[in-house]
Design a protein around this motif. Structure first.
Motif, short mmCIF file in Angstrom:
data_model
loop_
_atom_site.label_atom_id
_atom_site.label_comp_id
_atom_site.label_asym_id
_atom_site.label_seq_id
_atom_site.Cartn_x
_atom_site.Cartn_y
_atom_site.Cartn_z
N SER A 15 -29.47 6.03 2.81
CA SER A 15 -29.36 7.49 2.72
C SER A 15 -29.16 7.88 1.28
O SER A 15 -29.08 7.05 0.37
N TYR A 36 -27.98 15.74 5.42
CA TYR A 36 -28.54 15.32 6.71
C TYR A 36 -28.91 16.56 7.52
O TYR A 36 -28.14 17.01 8.36
N ASP A 39 -28.55 16.91 11.48
CA ASP A 39 -27.23 16.98 12.10
C ASP A 39 -26.85 18.42 12.45
O ASP A 39 -26.09 18.67 13.38
N SER A 167 -32.68 12.24 7.65
CA SER A 167 -32.34 13.44 8.41
C SER A 167 -31.03 13.33 9.17
O SER A 167 -30.41 14.34 9.48
N SER A 169 -27.11 11.48 9.91
CA SER A 169 -25.99 10.72 9.39
C SER A 169 -25.84 9.44 10.20
O SER A 169 -26.57 9.20 11.17
N ARG A 173 -28.12 8.24 13.69
CA ARG A 173 -29.29 7.57 13.14
C ARG A 173 -29.70 6.34 13.94
O ARG A 173 -30.87 6.12 14.23
#
Length: 517
Positions: A15, A36, A39, A167, A169, A173
């Protein structure tokens, strides 16, 4: 061994480094949402987003299986019955996926994952249309269309993983990746079911309907996928700097080496090794391969493949993954050929025979999504290799007139376990072994190996088949050739199983301070 927390983070795509440090220091919610974006999406919108990205894996498997059970129907329309030529209808598709995935991932890093994802879907829609239109031309155009179709998933698959990695966290994920893997059996079943139904009308509708559906997915994805901005330093790069980071010389020589090597083995099934151009292609592939490794290790400032970073552990991962997935391609192709050409089953009957993959495939993928990070990847790798081995043995031993509920039923169930455990295990081991700056390439490299191995495995198996089936003039000769290919897959995955066990013992006896697993 590493702790479960370390293993979990190793499996995930990297990330934004700044967002990771912010999370550790208690970042403001607004910054986390920026890092992110998925989220912060409402649940219905997030569901649509995950579904649209997972369509890349769904469509990838659809594109393989919608041709598998209709090979004879398509071949008959072109007057083609040679098994080697028919295998190109599958091998050509996997060849370009495996060859161009790394490049597709690099393009996404430089120009945007969402943009490349939508472009990949659009490209696939275009060449699916051409595949159907080839009915008015010849099988040569159909093979070329299948080859160019494969470039679509080569763009969508690595960028789908990149989109999920950027996209979501940490918590959501892993499950997004699990649903990504779970969409594969649904795509396979869609291909098994709808292709024979559409072929009853006219086989080009298999590809025209795919073109329409994929074009709609491209439009839908453009709406549902959040905008993912590039890093600040990436936005300010000039075009010449971007081209330098793409490693064009390395990419070109690598593609030529992979394409020529694969072409030589698969074309030898059609024209035999007596044709000089087959040898020439094989020799040229080795030359381009040597050039590629020279460029990647000596010249490239931003290598597309970090060869210098590879270790003995990576060698084990590559060998196990290649053996397992080459076996899968051989098993799938020849199990279907035995059923259609000798057992007398119909394409629709085969679709029902493969139905258990919906249950076992989804269950396996979601289970791996839950246990990943808690169970060492070396153990998961062994489970996958053993599953591939048992599947191959069952199919090699299966009498053509055996009832479904014996060999075929159990082989189908066990095969899905092999698929849904070996892939995440390979990604985990790769990510935990190489340096941090190369972890983002993990999924793309492993998926390159998976798809290229399927295509190359069919070339190896086809060579064996055509050299022992005495021309395939009788049913007994056909069966002898098919069995030879299936027993080759047993030997191949047997090697993979042994290597996975060696790797397991190697990691268990490695000093804790020096190893991860």
């Amino acid at each position: 061994m590493t702790s479960s927390t370390e293993e979990k983070s190793n499996f995930e795509l990297p990330s934004n480094p700044s967002s990771s440090s912010q999370d550790a220091e208690g970042a403001q919610p607004s910054k986390t949402e920026d890092a992110y974006p998925a989220d912060a999406l409402p649940f219905p919108r997030r569901t649509l987003f995950i579904a649209s990205v997972c369509m890349s894996m769904f469509i990838n498997q659809l594109g393989l299986c919608n041709t598998l059970t209709t090979l004879l129907i398509i071949g008959d329309s072109f007057g083609i019955s040679n098994g080697g030529t028919l295998s190109w209808f599958l091998a050509g598709y996997s060849l370009t996926i495996g060859t161009f995935i790394l490049i597709g991932g690099r393009l996404g890093d430089e120009f945007g994952n969402k943009k490349m994802f939508v472009m990949g879907m659009s490209w696939l829609a275009l060449w699916s249309l051409v595949a159907g239109l080839s009915v008015y031309s010849s099988h040569v155009l159909f093979v070329f269309a299948r080859v160019f179709q494969g470039m679509g998933p080569a763009l969508t698959l690595p960028n789908a993983l990149g989109i999920f990695g950027k996209s979501f966290s940490e918590g959501p994920r892993n499950m997004a990746f699990a649903w990504f893997a779970a969409s594969a059996p649904f795509g396979a079943m869609a291909g098994f079911v709808f292709a024979p139904l559409l072929a009853m009308a006219w086989w080009p509708w298999i590809y025209w309907s795919q073109a329409i559906a994929v074009a709609l997915v491209a439009v839908f994805a453009a709406w549902t996928i959040p905008d993912l901005s590039l890093q600040e330093e990436d936005r300010n790069l000039t075009m010449s700097q971007r081209l330098d980071r793409l490693d064009l010389p390395g990419g070109a020589t690598g593609v030529m080496a992979l394409v020529l090597y694969n072409f030589a083995w698969n074309q030898a099934v059609v024209v035999t090794w007596r044709e000089p151009y087959v040898y020439v292609c094989l020799i040229l592939s080795l030359i381009f391969g040597a050039l590629f490794f020279y460029i990647e290790t000596r010249r490239a400032r931003h290598p597309i493949l970090p060869v210098s970073a590879f270790t003995l552990d990576i060698g084990f991962v590559f060998a196990c993954t290649a053996a397992g997935w080459a076996t899968f391609g051989i098993w799938l192709f020849y199990a279907v050929q035995v059923c259609l050409n000798i057992g007398g089953q119909t394409p629709l009957q085969l679709a029902t025979w493969f139905a258990p993959i919906l249950v076992t495939g989804v269950a396996s993928a979601l289970t791996v999504g839950k246990i990943v990070g808690r169970v060492p990847a070396s153990y998961i790798m062994v489970v996958g290799q053993v599953a591939f081995l048992v599947t191959s043995i069952l199919q090699a031993l299966r009498p053509p007139d055996a009832i479904y509920w014996t060999y075929f039923f159990f082989a189908t169930i066990i095969a899905t376990i092999g698929m849904d455990t070996s892939l995440p295990a390979a990604i985990m081991i790769f990510s935990s072994t190489v340096a941090r700056e190369y972890q983002g390439m993990g999924a793309s490299i492993v998926m390159t190996l998976v798809n290229y191995s399927i295509s190359l495995g069919l070339g190896f198996a086809g060579t064996i088949e055509t050299n022992i089936n005495h021309g395939g003039q009788t049913t007994a000769d056909l069966l002898h050739g098919y069995r030879g290919a299936l027993w080759f897959s047993v030997g191949l995955t047997g090697l993979g199983t042994i290597l996975s066990l060696v790797y397991l013992f190697k990691t268990q006896f490695r000093p804790k301070s020096n190893g991860n697993h």
